[in-house]
Scaffold this motif. Structure first.
Motif, PDB file in Angstrom:
ATOM      1  N   LEU A 124       0.858  -1.197   0.000  1.00  0.00           N
ATOM      2  CA  LEU A 124       0.000   0.000   0.000  1.00  0.00           C
ATOM      3  C   LEU A 124       0.888   1.239   0.000  1.00  0.00           C
ATOM      4  O   LEU A 124       1.834   1.334   0.776  1.00  0.00           O
ATOM      5  CB  LEU A 124      -0.892   0.020   1.246  1.00  0.00           C
ATOM      6  CG  LEU A 124      -1.739  -1.231   1.493  1.00  0.00           C
ATOM      7  CD1 LEU A 124      -2.436  -1.153   2.846  1.00  0.00           C
ATOM      8  CD2 LEU A 124      -2.755  -1.399   0.366  1.00  0.00           C
ATOM      9  N   LEU A 125       0.581   2.188  -0.884  1.00  0.00           N
ATOM     10  CA  LEU A 125       1.367   3.429  -0.960  1.00  0.00           C
ATOM     11  C   LEU A 125       0.489   4.610  -0.530  1.00  0.00           C
ATOM     12  O   LEU A 125      -0.708   4.634  -0.824  1.00  0.00           O
ATOM     13  CB  LEU A 125       1.867   3.664  -2.383  1.00  0.00           C
ATOM     14  CG  LEU A 125       2.741   2.573  -3.001  1.00  0.00           C
ATOM     15  CD1 LEU A 125       3.121   2.962  -4.433  1.00  0.00           C
ATOM     16  CD2 LEU A 125       3.993   2.333  -2.170  1.00  0.00           C
ATOM     17  N   ARG A 183      12.369  -2.510  -0.608  1.00  0.00           N
ATOM     18  CA  ARG A 183      12.676  -1.126  -1.008  1.00  0.00           C
ATOM     19  C   ARG A 183      13.346  -1.101  -2.386  1.00  0.00           C
ATOM     20  O   ARG A 183      12.970  -0.312  -3.254  1.00  0.00           O
ATOM     21  CB  ARG A 183      13.613  -0.469   0.006  1.00  0.00           C
ATOM     22  CG  ARG A 183      12.984  -0.104   1.332  1.00  0.00           C
ATOM     23  CD  ARG A 183      14.057   0.495   2.245  1.00  0.00           C
ATOM     24  NE  ARG A 183      13.578   0.667   3.595  1.00  0.00           N
ATOM     25  CZ  ARG A 183      12.923   1.754   4.014  1.00  0.00           C
ATOM     26  NH1 ARG A 183      12.693   2.765   3.200  1.00  0.00           N
ATOM     27  NH2 ARG A 183      12.511   1.837   5.263  1.00  0.00           N
ATOM     28  N   PRO A 242      14.661   6.134   0.259  1.00  0.00           N
ATOM     29  CA  PRO A 242      15.557   6.052   1.426  1.00  0.00           C
ATOM     30  C   PRO A 242      14.910   6.599   2.706  1.00  0.00           C
ATOM     31  O   PRO A 242      15.134   6.054   3.777  1.00  0.00           O
ATOM     32  CB  PRO A 242      16.763   6.902   1.005  1.00  0.00           C
ATOM     33  CG  PRO A 242      16.761   6.851  -0.487  1.00  0.00           C
ATOM     34  CD  PRO A 242      15.311   6.823  -0.886  1.00  0.00           C
ATOM     35  N   ALA A 243      14.129   7.659   2.606  1.00  0.00           N
ATOM     36  CA  ALA A 243      13.512   8.239   3.803  1.00  0.00           C
ATOM     37  C   ALA A 243      12.146   7.633   4.097  1.00  0.00           C
ATOM     38  O   ALA A 243      11.549   7.905   5.134  1.00  0.00           O
ATOM     39  CB  ALA A 243      13.372   9.754   3.626  1.00  0.00           C
ATOM     40  N   ALA A 244      11.628   6.797   3.182  1.00  0.00           N
ATOM     41  CA  ALA A 244      10.275   6.266   3.360  1.00  0.00           C
ATOM     42  C   ALA A 244      10.220   5.285   4.523  1.00  0.00           C
ATOM     43  O   ALA A 244      11.223   4.661   4.884  1.00  0.00           O
ATOM     44  CB  ALA A 244       9.807   5.583   2.079  1.00  0.00           C
ATOM     45  N   ILE A 245       9.042   5.183   5.101  1.00  0.00           N
ATOM     46  CA  ILE A 245       8.801   4.250   6.199  1.00  0.00           C
ATOM     47  C   ILE A 245       8.069   3.047   5.622  1.00  0.00           C
ATOM     48  O   ILE A 245       7.129   3.207   4.839  1.00  0.00           O
ATOM     49  CB  ILE A 245       7.960   4.944   7.288  1.00  0.00           C
ATOM     50  CG1 ILE A 245       8.798   6.069   7.922  1.00  0.00           C
ATOM     51  CG2 ILE A 245       7.473   3.956   8.334  1.00  0.00           C
ATOM     52  CD1 ILE A 245       7.976   7.160   8.532  1.00  0.00           C
ATOM     53  N   ALA A 295       5.908  -0.150   6.820  1.00  0.00           N
ATOM     54  CA  ALA A 295       5.206  -0.768   7.959  1.00  0.00           C
ATOM     55  C   ALA A 295       4.727  -2.156   7.539  1.00  0.00           C
ATOM     56  O   ALA A 295       4.260  -2.340   6.415  1.00  0.00           O
ATOM     57  CB  ALA A 295       4.023   0.083   8.385  1.00  0.00           C
ATOM     58  N   PHE A 304       6.272  -0.730  12.739  1.00  0.00           N
ATOM     59  CA  PHE A 304       7.458  -0.163  12.091  1.00  0.00           C
ATOM     60  C   PHE A 304       8.535  -1.237  11.972  1.00  0.00           C
ATOM     61  O   PHE A 304       8.580  -2.189  12.760  1.00  0.00           O
ATOM     62  CB  PHE A 304       7.957   1.049  12.877  1.00  0.00           C
ATOM     63  CG  PHE A 304       6.933   2.141  12.956  1.00  0.00           C
ATOM     64  CD1 PHE A 304       6.491   2.778  11.798  1.00  0.00           C
ATOM     65  CD2 PHE A 304       6.375   2.521  14.170  1.00  0.00           C
ATOM     66  CE1 PHE A 304       5.529   3.780  11.861  1.00  0.00           C
ATOM     67  CE2 PHE A 304       5.421   3.528  14.242  1.00  0.00           C
ATOM     68  CZ  PHE A 304       4.992   4.153  13.089  1.00  0.00           C
ATOM     69  N   THR A 305       9.423  -1.060  10.980  1.00  0.00           N
ATOM     70  CA  THR A 305      10.378  -2.122  10.636  1.00  0.00           C
ATOM     71  C   THR A 305      11.788  -1.558  10.521  1.00  0.00           C
ATOM     72  O   THR A 305      11.993  -0.342  10.541  1.00  0.00           O
ATOM     73  CB  THR A 305      10.021  -2.717   9.256  1.00  0.00           C
ATOM     74  OG1 THR A 305      10.093  -1.657   8.283  1.00  0.00           O
ATOM     75  CG2 THR A 305       8.632  -3.334   9.259  1.00  0.00           C
ATOM     76  N   THR A 306      12.757  -2.467  10.367  1.00  0.00           N
ATOM     77  CA  THR A 306      14.094  -2.109   9.878  1.00  0.00           C
ATOM     78  C   THR A 306      14.263  -2.826   8.539  1.00  0.00           C
ATOM     79  O   THR A 306      13.419  -3.641   8.150  1.00  0.00           O
ATOM     80  CB  THR A 306      15.197  -2.595  10.838  1.00  0.00           C
ATOM     81  OG1 THR A 306      15.181  -4.026  10.825  1.00  0.00           O
ATOM     82  CG2 THR A 306      14.973  -2.101  12.255  1.00  0.00           C
ATOM     83  N   ALA A 327       2.965  -1.614   3.919  1.00  0.00           N
ATOM     84  CA  ALA A 327       2.672  -0.248   3.468  1.00  0.00           C
ATOM     85  C   ALA A 327       3.969   0.543   3.421  1.00  0.00           C
ATOM     86  O   ALA A 327       4.872   0.324   4.228  1.00  0.00           O
ATOM     87  CB  ALA A 327       1.681   0.433   4.408  1.00  0.00           C
ATOM     88  N   PHE A 333       5.314   4.647   3.095  1.00  0.00           N
ATOM     89  CA  PHE A 333       4.828   6.031   3.114  1.00  0.00           C
ATOM     90  C   PHE A 333       5.923   6.976   3.586  1.00  0.00           C
ATOM     91  O   PHE A 333       6.885   6.563   4.230  1.00  0.00           O
ATOM     92  CB  PHE A 333       3.568   6.150   3.971  1.00  0.00           C
ATOM     93  CG  PHE A 333       3.618   5.463   5.318  1.00  0.00           C
ATOM     94  CD1 PHE A 333       4.280   6.041   6.394  1.00  0.00           C
ATOM     95  CD2 PHE A 333       2.966   4.242   5.511  1.00  0.00           C
ATOM     96  CE1 PHE A 333       4.282   5.430   7.637  1.00  0.00           C
ATOM     97  CE2 PHE A 333       2.971   3.614   6.761  1.00  0.00           C
ATOM     98  CZ  PHE A 333       3.637   4.206   7.820  1.00  0.00           C
TER      99      PHE A 333
END
Lengths: 241, 84
Positions: free
Chosen positions: B9-10, B37, B52-55, B57, B62-64, B76, B78
């Motif tokens: 999902l974007l 990514r 690079p700055a996107a999160i 999930a 939240f993830t690494t 997702a 975002f």
């Protein structure tokens, strides 16, 4: 005829649609009979009456007690396994509708509440001489609601005296002056952490709740960029089994 | 090595740039967020500057880049959030 006031808390209030009513009752009416009268007036209360606690003037009352003239009768659900205190209400809301500040206040106010701190953000029309016409808010709804619940839990863990907590985020097109978000924290007294909790709530909302805004002005539109990059450390500790 | 489709999902800028609210990429078994990514940028080059700055999930958490993925996860991507 004796006149009494009945106060509804939490889910009961949602059923009745009102926080309090005033009733005239025949002299000698018991608490049990009063509850029957309430059921006639609000049939939907029936399933909520299981396990309900009734107090008269903040003292727990049994069904066979006679309700005195002028009494204030409160109805609420006790904390599971706990004493007769209403469970602190949590209001989490992601909505396209206008935020009703008075309704939020009512929904997080309990008999023990003496202080409520509100933070609300509104759409700013003028920023350093730059004009904004409106903001367009978008959310990832399921995750946004989960993260707002998480923030409420974080607030309660940090400020144990805070009772009712409300976190509201409005989405859609919001014009200048409109409240966009609301964080409200209730507590028995003003020094019980409600100010700090509300500030923490809005700061945290701006870090981890997936909502974005696009600014629309006379010269076009642009997404507002956030700065915080959450990591797994921003997740609640996993429940111990 | 069998590749499997992953739905992502974007939101916000990423959705606008990719021109879709749901991206689909193919990933190998035992894929990670880092690989996701890279695959997103490969399929949607317009995301390159923002990824690079996107999160990312996974199942609302939240993830690494090391976080593992399965095709059944709700994934997702975002930009950093800007609500309030």
């Amino acid at each position: 005829m004796p006149q009494v006031t009945v106060i509804f808390f939490a889910s009961l209030r949602q059923i009745t649609g009102t926080p309090r009513i005033t009733l005239e009752i025949p002299a000698g009416t018991t608490v049990g009979e009063l509850k029957q009268r309430l059921l006639q007036r609000y049939p939907d209360l029936e399933k909520s009456f299981q396990g309900i606690v009734t107090t008269i003037g903040e003292v727990t009352a049994t069904d066979d007690e006679i309700v005195p003239d002028g009494a204030e009768i409160a109805l609420f659900h006790p904390i599971a396994g706990g004493h007769a205190a209403p469970e602190p209400p949590t209001l989490i809301l992601l909505t396209e509708d206008e935020i009703d500040l008075t309704a939020v206040l009512q929904s997080i106010t309990q008999p023990t509440t003496g202080a409520v701190v509100f933070f609300t953000g509104v759409v700013r029309g003028l920023t350093h001489q730059q004009t904004t016409a409106y903001l367009e808010y978008e959310a990832y709804p399921a995750m946004a609601e989960a993260k707002m619940q998480q923030i409420a839990a974080e607030i309660r863990a940090r400020w144990p005296k805070v009772e009712g907590v409300a976190l509201v985020q409005r989405v859609g097109r919001l014009t200048v002056g409109a409240p966009t978000t609301l964080v409200a924290c209730a507590a028995p007294h003003r020094h019980d952490g409600a100010f700090e909790a509300a500030r923490y709530g809005i700061d945290r909302l701006k870090e981890i709740v997936p909502v974005w805004k696009k600014e629309v002005g006379p010269d076009g539109s642009a997404w507002v960029t956030g700065h915080y990059r959450p990591t797994p450390a921003d997740e609640p500790p996993s429940p111990t089994r | 090595m069998t590749m499997a489709p992953y739905r992502v999902l974007l939101f916000a800028t990423l959705r606008d740039l990719a021109n879709t609210a749901t991206a689909t990429v193919e990933l190998p078994p035992a894929a990670t967020v880092g690989q996701l990514r890279a695959a997103l940028v490969q399929k949607y080059p317009a995301l390159a500057d923002y990824m690079p700055a996107a999160i990312v999930a996974v199942n609302h958490a939240f993830t690494t880049d090391d976080t593992p993925l399965t095709p059944d996860d709700e994934i997702a991507a975002f930009p950093p959030v800007s609500g309030g």
